[in-house]
Design an enzyme around this catalytic site. Structure first.
Site, PDB file in Angstrom:
ATOM      1  N   ASN A  41       0.866  -1.185   0.000  1.00  0.00           N
ATOM      2  CA  ASN A  41       0.000   0.000   0.000  1.00  0.00           C
ATOM      3  C   ASN A  41       0.897   1.227   0.000  1.00  0.00           C
ATOM      4  OD1 ASN A  41      -1.791   2.065   0.537  1.00  0.00           O
ATOM      5  ND2 ASN A  41      -2.290   1.393   2.620  1.00  0.00           N
ATOM      6  N   TRP A  42       0.940   1.909  -1.147  1.00  0.00           N
ATOM      7  CA  TRP A  42       1.836   3.069  -1.259  1.00  0.00           C
ATOM      8  C   TRP A  42       1.237   4.311  -0.600  1.00  0.00           C
ATOM      9  CZ3 TRP A  42       4.889   3.659  -6.528  1.00  0.00           C
ATOM     10  CH2 TRP A  42       5.759   2.581  -6.663  1.00  0.00           C
ATOM     11  N   LYS A  43      -0.031   4.236  -0.199  1.00  0.00           N
ATOM     12  CA  LYS A  43      -0.706   5.391   0.421  1.00  0.00           C
ATOM     13  C   LYS A  43      -0.558   6.624  -0.484  1.00  0.00           C
ATOM     14  CE  LYS A  43       0.098   3.258   4.850  1.00  0.00           C
ATOM     15  NZ  LYS A  43       0.138   3.405   6.291  1.00  0.00           N
ATOM     16  N   SER A  60       3.665  -2.505  10.218  1.00  0.00           N
ATOM     17  CA  SER A  60       5.121  -2.521  10.422  1.00  0.00           C
ATOM     18  C   SER A  60       5.787  -3.841  10.033  1.00  0.00           C
ATOM     19  CB  SER A  60       5.465  -2.140  11.866  1.00  0.00           C
ATOM     20  OG  SER A  60       5.063  -0.789  12.119  1.00  0.00           O
ATOM     21  N   GLY A 104       2.832  -1.285   4.236  1.00  0.00           N
ATOM     22  CA  GLY A 104       2.854   0.125   3.878  1.00  0.00           C
ATOM     23  C   GLY A 104       4.265   0.581   3.549  1.00  0.00           C
ATOM     24  N   GLY A 105       4.932   1.175   4.530  1.00  0.00           N
ATOM     25  CA  GLY A 105       6.239   1.794   4.311  1.00  0.00           C
ATOM     26  C   GLY A 105       7.252   0.914   3.594  1.00  0.00           C
ATOM     27  N   GLU A 115      -6.732   4.279   8.207  1.00  0.00           N
ATOM     28  CA  GLU A 115      -6.551   5.711   7.915  1.00  0.00           C
ATOM     29  C   GLU A 115      -7.810   6.288   7.261  1.00  0.00           C
ATOM     30  OE1 GLU A 115      -2.811   5.361   5.833  1.00  0.00           O
ATOM     31  OE2 GLU A 115      -1.832   4.829   7.727  1.00  0.00           O
ATOM     32  N   HIS A 129      -9.375   0.709   5.282  1.00  0.00           N
ATOM     33  CA  HIS A 129      -8.080   0.931   5.942  1.00  0.00           C
ATOM     34  C   HIS A 129      -8.302   1.862   7.131  1.00  0.00           C
ATOM     35  CE1 HIS A 129      -4.018   2.287   6.683  1.00  0.00           C
ATOM     36  NE2 HIS A 129      -3.592   1.245   5.994  1.00  0.00           N
ATOM     37  N   GLY A 186       2.732   1.932  10.695  1.00  0.00           N
ATOM     38  CA  GLY A 186       3.683   3.023  10.529  1.00  0.00           C
ATOM     39  C   GLY A 186       4.454   3.381  11.789  1.00  0.00           C
ATOM     40  N   GLU A 238      -5.013  -5.397  10.737  1.00  0.00           N
ATOM     41  CA  GLU A 238      -4.032  -4.328  10.886  1.00  0.00           C
ATOM     42  C   GLU A 238      -4.279  -3.571  12.188  1.00  0.00           C
ATOM     43  OE1 GLU A 238      -2.192  -3.134   6.918  1.00  0.00           O
ATOM     44  OE2 GLU A 238      -3.946  -1.895   7.180  1.00  0.00           O
TER      45      GLU A 238
END
Ligand code: PEP
Length: 246
Positions: A8-10, A206, A227-228, A94, A92, A168, A162
Site C-alpha cells: 500500500n503506497w498510500k 510494520s 505500507g512503508g 486511515e 483501511h 507506521g 491491521e
C-alpha cells in the site's frame, strides 16, 4: 491457498517512482506468491501499462460505494477496474479515522468492488486503547461482522488484520497476539461463509524484511499488507521472498 504480498503506497509516489516497480518486477520474477501494489490512483493506469500482464497486480486504495454520480473527488470501483486495477483496499484504518468510515460504509464499498469485478481487501484492527482494555477480539469480531458483506467469498475477498497502533510505528503485536487474532478471524469467517475457511488473511502493521519470516510462519497468516516497506523494491522483494519461503 495462494499467499499474497500486498503493498500500500498510500499518498506516496509519482511517475518517477515507477522505476521501483521495474526493480520489483525484476527482483520477483521467480516469485510464486501473488504480488499486489496499490499505488495512488494517479499511478494505477501507468503501472498497469508498464507491467501489463506481468506477475504483479495493481489495486486501488479505496472506492466509493456508488457506481457513478455526484461525489466530487471519489472514484467508483468500476473506474478503478477501467484503469486496470483488479483489487481495492477498503476500510483501511486511515480511511476509517480520516473520513469517518463506518463498518457499514466499508461493507458497501466491498460489495461495490465485487459488483465491479474487483477483489476487495477488507481491513480491520483495534486501537491501542482497545487492546489495552482487553477488547481486541470483540472489536475484530464486530468489525468483521459489519465490514464484510454477505456477497464475500474466498475468491473475491481478502481480510487484513491491521492493529491501528502498529501501522507506521515500527511496533508489532507479539507473534502469539497475531496468531490469536488470525485464529479468531478464521473461525468467525468459517462460521459465517460457506468458503470462509478459505478466505486469505493478511497481517499488516510494520511488516519489514527483519520480521516478515517470523510473521509468515504463524498459522492462519496467508500474507501481508505492507505500507512503508512496500515503497522500496529492495525491501518489498525481501518480504515477498520470505512469504515464498514460508
Ligand atoms: C498499512 O498502512 O497498511 C501498513 C501496514 O503500513 P506500515 O507497513 O507502514 O505499518
Amino acid at each position: 491457498m495462494r499467499k499474497l504480498a500486498a503493498g500500500n503506497w498510500k499518498m506516496n509516489g509519482t511517475l518517477a517512482d515507477l522505476a521501483e516497480l521495474d526493480a520489483l518486477a525484476l527482483a520477483c520474477a521467480e516469485a510464486t506468491c501473488d504480488i499486489l501494489i496499490c499505488p495512488p490512483a494517479t499511478l494505477i493506469h501507468p503501472m498497469v501499462a508498464r507491467i501489463g500482464g506481468g506477475g504483479i497486480s495493481v489495486g486501488g486504495q479505496d472506492c466509493h460505494a456508488a457506481e457513478s454520480g455526484a461525489h466530487t473527488g471519489d472514484l467508483a470501483a468500476g473506474q478503478l477496474r477501467d484503469a486496470g486495477a483488479d483489487h481495492v483496499i477498503v476500510g483501511h484504518s486511515e480511511r476509517r479515522a480520516d473520513h469517518g468510515e463506518t463498518d457499514a460504509a466499508v461493507a458497501a464499498k466491498a460489495a461495490a468492488a465485487h459488483r465491479a469485478g474487483l477483489r476487495s481487501i477488507i481491513c480491520v484492527g483495534e486501537t491501542e486503547a482497545q487492546r489495552d482494555a482487553g477488547d481486541t477480539l470483540d472489536v475484530i469480531a464486530r468489525q468483521l461482522a459489519g465490514s464484510v458483506p454477505e456477497c464475500a467469498t474466498a475468491d473475491n475477498s481478502v481480510i487484513a488484520y491491521e492493529p491501528v497502533w502498529a501501522i507506521g510505528t515500527g511496533r508489532t503485536p507479539t507473534n502469539d497476539q497475531i496468531a490469536e487474532v488470525h485464529a479468531a478471524m478464521r473461525r468467525a469467517l468459517a462460521a459465517r461463509f460457506a468458503d470462509g475457511a478459505e478466505m486469505r488473511l493478511l497481517y499488516g502493521g510494520s511488516v519489514k524484511p527483519s520480521n516478515a519470516a517470523a510473521i509468515f510462519a504463524l498459522p492462519a497468516v496467508d500474507g501481508a499488507l505492507v505500507g512503508g516497506a512496500s515503497l522500496k523494491a529492495v525491501d518489498f522483494a525481501q518480504i515477498v521472498a520470505a512469504l515464498d519461503a514460508a
